[in-house]
Design a protein around this motif. Structure first.
Motif, PDB file in Angstrom:
ATOM      1  N   PHE A 208      50.527  29.718  34.427  1.00 15.07           N
ATOM      2  CA  PHE A 208      50.953  30.893  35.042  1.00 15.07           C
ATOM      3  C   PHE A 208      49.932  32.213  34.917  1.00 15.07           C
ATOM      4  O   PHE A 208      50.244  33.409  35.029  1.00 15.07           O
ATOM      5  CB  PHE A 208      52.141  31.197  33.989  1.00 15.07           C
ATOM      6  N   ALA A 209      48.635  31.902  34.834  1.00 17.10           N
ATOM      7  CA  ALA A 209      47.668  32.865  34.869  1.00 17.10           C
ATOM      8  C   ALA A 209      47.499  33.508  36.346  1.00 17.10           C
ATOM      9  O   ALA A 209      48.019  32.774  37.376  1.00 17.10           O
ATOM     10  CB  ALA A 209      46.340  32.145  34.496  1.00 17.10           C
ATOM     11  N   GLU A 210      47.250  34.683  36.506  1.00 15.86           N
ATOM     12  CA  GLU A 210      47.245  35.103  37.842  1.00 15.86           C
ATOM     13  C   GLU A 210      46.215  34.407  38.811  1.00 15.86           C
ATOM     14  O   GLU A 210      45.106  34.003  38.190  1.00 15.86           O
ATOM     15  CB  GLU A 210      46.763  36.712  37.872  1.00 15.86           C
ATOM     16  N   ARG A 211      46.671  34.018  40.037  1.00 11.39           N
ATOM     17  CA  ARG A 211      45.842  33.473  41.043  1.00 11.39           C
ATOM     18  C   ARG A 211      45.678  34.165  42.380  1.00 11.39           C
ATOM     19  O   ARG A 211      46.559  34.750  42.545  1.00 11.39           O
ATOM     20  CB  ARG A 211      46.505  31.984  41.062  1.00 11.39           C
ATOM     21  N   ASP A 212      44.283  34.305  42.741  1.00  7.30           N
ATOM     22  CA  ASP A 212      44.222  34.571  44.107  1.00  7.30           C
ATOM     23  C   ASP A 212      44.165  33.552  45.095  1.00  7.30           C
ATOM     24  O   ASP A 212      43.467  32.419  45.060  1.00  7.30           O
ATOM     25  CB  ASP A 212      42.820  35.346  44.226  1.00  7.30           C
TER      26      ASP A 212
END
Length: 659
Positions: A208-212
């Motif tokens: 659930f970490a931010e991902r680009d």
């Protein structure tokens, strides 16, 4: 190295994990980072309310929810948002199982055909099965694992059914890749059985970490650029066709630079409308069945055609009949390897912006330019057409009824004084830098393709890859979400037939207090198909909105009684009251002065506006001068059909195969 046995986990339901994950995905294009999916839309039923509904409620601060009225329309909102966002963002749409899910399939087809990303989250029947058969479940006699959601497969770019909670770990990244792959993007479907939505699992916290997700610009191959540059240098009568890929790539300046450098006329497809923003002699407008006579004359003579970002449907090619120069050759720029080879073209498989820049550099290095004769011809044709266009759009010159003697009774049956072309002229007169006009099906998109001036910041949002009735009104909501500045007017032009088919998202626009305008040219029917019908069968049948005298009497068996046809007076339908009842500010305007006043006084209205304008039926814009492959009956008892069939077969001789 981290010990996997100590990895931190988060216990969430499938629905909670899905919503959390979506709220932390970003697209990155040209250094701009933005939320890939900033909101969800939906209608709840028993198949998604306890799972996704609970999660969207709990996490509404992270992923706002928009309540809708029709599942197909919600997909159109998301698709239009993606189109207006140049495919850098989209919205998620959820529906319940059975009818709710199936209602989204038309929208999925539109998104996939148009290469526009949209994320669909339909509920599905129980994965555990011990409850079954359940409400709205399809019981297939042979394929026990089939549900109605399998109907999404042929109209999707990606499909997965989540039958275990841990499947999200691979399914969601694959879905995000499909959404951000401009080569093959379209509808992405993650099917969610209603029981699995509520099952919990210990997910890795890092999931659930931010991902680009990068929106890539494939670079052109130098050899491919050189090959096309040589073809341009050898051409005497070149033509560029700009498609939607120019708009999505943001390649307007590069396209204009190439046209300037080599002196090449530029035509536009429906999706490419507005690809050229600067007025110049080489900016000629639409091509094909609803294109301009000027462009189509040049297309017939062109000995080299460069297509940029288009798959060239039959509307653009006039069913493969428009390019008549026996020596014509084709080249294409496209990110899609299949689309780049259309018409046997020499291809540059690359991003339009990068490819056009490289091609312009090669053209300048070679000193390539077109002859004064070809440029003069383009100018002369365009000036002639521009005068015709001005006359057709002039709202202050009364419509000449004597020019349409066969329709005099039809006109007298209405209170119309304006033609649809004159109404478009009024909209053009009102349009400002930053405004967007939307159309999708029937007469409006064809008329806008032919006459709308989408330069100098005026945007045209034409959906004609699928030509889907019912797209136009929800599309205005999607565009407004993408362009929130109320000073930039969002206007949807749709016929009365389309409005009567799907008006209910006016309620959504009113609920969300969205400033948008719907303009309805009321011409009492599906008049563009009436026009085609008259050209292919010679008789009107089932396209105008007319009463059946005496009503319909269905004979149970035999008999000599013939049912009355739909040939009575026009239906009396109050579109203003309908729109008012759905929450819009609605106005009926008949004259040019009334239309001008209505547009001016509603420009700053804080909610939805509906402007109903009666227009003269059967009063069309000047023709495009090309043929289209729609076959009249080969055998008929009607003499007129035989003549039309003969003319059609003559048209078949103009079709060519290009490779």
């Amino acid at each position: 190295m981290t010990d996997p046995t100590t990895r931190r986990t988060v216990r969430l339901t499938v629905a909670q994990a899905l919503v959390t994950y979506l709220s932390r995905q970003y697209s990155v294009a040209d250094g701009e980072r933005r939320r890939l999916i900033p909101a969800a839309l939906g209608i709840f039923g028993h198949g998604n309310v306890a799972g996704l509904g609970q999660a969207l409620d709990q996490l509404s601060d992270e992923l706002p929810f928009v309540q809708g009225r029709n599942e197909q329309a919600l997909v159109h909102i998301a698709t239009a948002y993606a189109k207006a966002s140049t495919r850098h963002a989209t919205l998620a749409v959820t529906a319940s199982i059975g009818p709710g899910a199936l209602n989204m399939i038309t929208g999925a087809g539109l998104a996939t055909v148009n290469r526009l990303p949209v994320l669909l989250l339909p509920g599905d029947t129980y994965a555990t099965r011990h409850q079954g058969p359940v409400l709205q479940q399809l019981q297939h006699p042979v394929e026990a694992d089939t549900s109605v959601n399998d109907a999404f497969r042929p109209v999707s770019r990606f499909f997965d059914r989540i039958t275990r909670p841990e499947q999200l770990l691979t399914a969601l990244p694959a879905a995000m890749r499909a959404l951000t792959d401009v080569d093959t993007t379209g509808a992405v479907v993650v099917s969610l059985p209603q029981d699995i939505q509520s099952h919990a699992y210990d997910y890795p916290a890092e999931f659930f970490a931010e991902r680009d997700w990068p929106i890539r610009r494939p670079a052109p191959d130098a050899d491919e650029v050189a090959a096309v540059a040589r073809m341009l240098a050898e051409a005497e009568k070149p033509l560029i066709i700009a498609g939607g890929g120019v708009v999505y790539s943001g390649a307007t300046e590069e396209l204009e630079a190439l046209a300037d450098a080599a002196g090449i006329p530029v035509a536009e497809t429906f999706a490419g409308k507005g690809a050229v923003q600067r007025r110049a002699w080489w900016q000629l407008g639409g091509i094909g069945l609803e294109g301009t006579p000027a462009v189509n004359t040049l297309a017939r003579e062109a000995d080299f055609v460069l297509t940029v970002g288009s798959r060239l449907t039959d509307f653009s090619t006039a069913s493969q009949s428009i390019f008549q120069n026996p020596d014509v050759r084709f080249a294409a720029v496209n990110v899609n390897v299949h689309d780049v080879s259309r018409l046997g073209a020499t291809g540059i498989v690359a991003d339009a912006k990068r490819a056009l820049a490289a091609l312009t550099e090669a053209v300048r290095a070679n000193g390539t330019t077109t002859s004064p004769a070809w440029q003069d011809k383009a100018r002369a044709l365009h000036e002639t057409w521009w005068a015709q266009r001005a006359a057709a759009l002039d709202p202050d010159t009364p419509f000449d009824l004597s020019a349409e003697p066969d329709d005099s009774d039809v006109v007298r049956d209405t209170d119309a004084v304006l033609t649809q072309g004159q109404l478009i002229g009024l909209l053009q007169e009102h349009a400002q830098d930053g405004d967007t006009i939307i159309a999708a099906a029937g007469g409006p998109p064809g008329d806008l393709q032919k006459v709308w001036d989408a330069t100098e910041g005026r945007r045209a949002h034409l959906e004609f890859g699928f030509s889907c009735m019912g797209y136009e009104l929800p599309a205005a909501i999607g565009v407004r979400f993408a362009i929130p500045d109320p000073a930039r007017r969002v206007l949807s032009l749709l016929g009365d037939g389309t409005f009567l088919m799907a008006p209910t998202e006016l309620v959504t626009a009113a609920q969300e207090k969205l400033p948008l305008t719907v303009v309805i040219p009321e011409n009492h029917g599906y008049q563009v198909i009436h026009r085609l019908q008259m050209a292919r069968s010679g008789r009107e049948f089932g396209n105008e909105f007319r009463y059946r005298e005496g009503g319909l009497q269905l004979a149970e068996s035999g008999g000599d009684t013939k049912p009355a046809r739909l040939e009575g007076d026009y239906l009396k339908v109050d579109l203003v009251q309908t729109a008012t009842g759905l929450g819009a500010r609605a106005i009926r305007a008949t004259t040019a002065a009334e239309v001008r006043a209505a547009l001016a006084e509603t420009r700053d209205h804080p909610g939805p506006v509906v402007l109903v304008v009666p227009v003269v039926p059967h009063a069309d814009l000047p023709g495009s001068g090309v043929w289209w492959d729609v076959a009249p009956a080969e055998v008929s008892e009607q003499e007129s059909v035989a003549q039309l069939r003969s003319e059609y077969e003559e048209g078949l001789t103009s079709q060519r195969w290009y490779g």
